[in-house]
Design a protein around this motif. Structure first.
Motif, mmCIF file in Angstrom:
data_model
loop_
_atom_site.group_PDB
_atom_site.id
_atom_site.type_symbol
_atom_site.label_atom_id
_atom_site.label_comp_id
_atom_site.label_asym_id
_atom_site.label_seq_id
_atom_site.Cartn_x
_atom_site.Cartn_y
_atom_site.Cartn_z
ATOM 1 N N CYS A 1 0.842 -1.196 0.000
ATOM 2 C CA CYS A 1 0.000 0.000 0.000
ATOM 3 C C CYS A 1 0.874 1.242 0.000
ATOM 4 C CB CYS A 1 -0.902 0.013 1.241
ATOM 5 S SG CYS A 1 -1.872 1.516 1.461
ATOM 6 N N GLU A 2 0.559 2.162 -0.904
ATOM 7 C CA GLU A 2 1.206 3.472 -0.927
ATOM 8 C C GLU A 2 0.113 4.529 -0.868
ATOM 9 O OE1 GLU A 2 4.962 5.727 -2.980
ATOM 10 O OE2 GLU A 2 4.124 3.944 -3.937
ATOM 11 N N LYS B 1 5.643 10.661 2.211
ATOM 12 C CA LYS B 1 6.970 10.122 2.454
ATOM 13 C C LYS B 1 6.932 9.065 3.560
ATOM 14 C CE LYS B 1 9.464 14.299 0.998
ATOM 15 N NZ LYS B 1 10.414 15.359 1.418
ATOM 16 N N GLN B 2 7.687 8.010 3.350
ATOM 17 C CA GLN B 2 7.914 6.974 4.363
ATOM 18 C C GLN B 2 6.631 6.293 4.821
ATOM 19 O OE1 GLN B 2 10.030 9.240 7.353
ATOM 20 N NE2 GLN B 2 12.001 8.859 6.381
ATOM 21 N N THR B 3 5.646 6.171 3.919
ATOM 22 C CA THR B 3 4.396 5.518 4.315
ATOM 23 C C THR B 3 4.135 4.222 3.562
ATOM 24 O OG1 THR B 3 3.073 6.752 2.706
ATOM 25 C CG2 THR B 3 3.296 7.711 4.912
ATOM 26 N N MET C 1 7.449 -1.445 7.030
ATOM 27 C CA MET C 1 7.271 -0.097 6.500
ATOM 28 C C MET C 1 8.671 0.476 6.325
ATOM 29 S SD MET C 1 4.644 2.888 7.686
ATOM 30 C CE MET C 1 5.489 3.399 9.171
ATOM 31 N N GLY C 2 9.103 0.583 5.057
ATOM 32 C CA GLY C 2 10.497 0.882 4.816
ATOM 33 C C GLY C 2 11.335 -0.282 5.322
ATOM 34 N N PRO C 3 12.412 -0.009 6.033
ATOM 35 C CA PRO C 3 13.242 -1.096 6.564
ATOM 36 C C PRO C 3 12.733 -1.654 7.893
ATOM 37 C CG PRO C 3 14.252 1.003 7.071
ATOM 38 C CD PRO C 3 13.003 1.320 6.274
ATOM 39 N N LYS D 1 -0.281 4.391 12.450
ATOM 40 C CA LYS D 1 -0.590 5.263 13.586
ATOM 41 C C LYS D 1 0.342 5.005 14.747
ATOM 42 C CE LYS D 1 -5.479 5.993 12.511
ATOM 43 N NZ LYS D 1 -6.886 5.702 12.880
ATOM 44 N N THR D 2 0.769 3.753 14.908
ATOM 45 C CA THR D 2 1.695 3.464 16.012
ATOM 46 C C THR D 2 3.048 4.114 15.768
ATOM 47 O OG1 THR D 2 2.475 1.394 15.005
ATOM 48 C CG2 THR D 2 0.570 1.253 16.469
ATOM 49 N N THR D 3 3.299 4.509 14.519
ATOM 50 C CA THR D 3 4.548 5.186 14.179
ATOM 51 C C THR D 3 4.340 6.694 14.094
ATOM 52 O OG1 THR D 3 4.921 3.251 12.789
ATOM 53 C CG2 THR D 3 6.559 4.995 12.641
ATOM 54 N N GLY D 4 3.097 7.128 14.228
ATOM 55 C CA GLY D 4 2.804 8.543 14.111
ATOM 56 C C GLY D 4 2.643 9.008 12.682
#
Length: 208
Positions: A43-44, A106-108, A131-133, A203-206
């Motif tokens: 998902c992007e 970005k970064q999602t 999510m990313g690395p 959401k847990t990553t903000g």
């Protein structure tokens, strides 16, 4: 296409993602499942520019089960309703041409990937979510292919899932399935469940 149920599986303390996948793989095979390749769902998310007024998001999802399709889920400005569109994979190129109106957050970018198993009428997918690395968690997808009506097969699905996931599987269906318990479900219902879980991880990553 049958009924798909997506279940979050908590990673025990002291265990890594690959160790949990290996453990669940042994459990699934013990039930008679056979490895049948691998899968990926990604998902992007794109956000609208100021020129479109109230901000809204478009989520583009791909599923290796349907490689020729792109699933675009457009959030309404209110944020409490989503419009689904199923298109061919040229839709990805279209989004690039709409860069004046929608830009990728970005970064999602987030994905769930891992081994895929067949067990009679059941498909089982053990997904490591990244999510990313960064590793985010484990999602287990179970599809009962012989039925598209949750009301007619939930008890069977629950019993099968509890056979290898244990007590984390509740006696009642997930809220998404409950809301459509008497409806015939399809591919988009599995995609919607992935989006719900992916957004919860973000959401847990903000990040959303």
């Amino acid at each position: 296409m049958g009924v798909i149920v997506l279940q979050l599986f908590a990673v025990p303390d002291g265990k890594s993602g690959p160790q949990v996948i290996e453990m669940l793989t042994k459990r699934v095979i013990a039930l008679g499942a056979v490895l049948s390749g691998s899968f990926i769902v990604d998902c992007e998310t794109y956000s609208s520019t100021a020129s479109l007024g109230a901000p809204r998001s478009v989520h583009l999802l791909h599923n290796s089960e349907t490689p020729a399709s792109v699933f675009a889920l457009l959030e309404a400005a209110s944020g409490n309703k989503t419009v689904a569109l199923v298109a061919d994979n040229l839709f990805d190129l279209l989004m690039l041409k709409l860069s004046n109106f929608y830009t990728a957050k970005k970064q999602t970018k987030i994905e769930s990937r891992g081994p895929r198993f067949e067990a009679g009428d059941f498909l089982v997918k053990l997904g490591s979510v990244t999510m990313g690395p960064a590793f985010k968690g484990i999602l287990v997808e179970v599809e009962y292919q012989a039925c598209s009506l949750p009301a007619a097969c939930w008890d069977l699905i629950r019993e099968f899932m509890q056979g290898f996931l244990g007590g984390c599987v509740p006696s009642t269906p997930p809220q998404y399935i409950q809301n459509r318990f008497g409806d015939m479900l399809g591919t988009i219902d599995g995609i919607n469940q992935y989006l719900e879980q992916f957004n919860a991880f973000r959401k847990t990553t903000g990040i959303r």
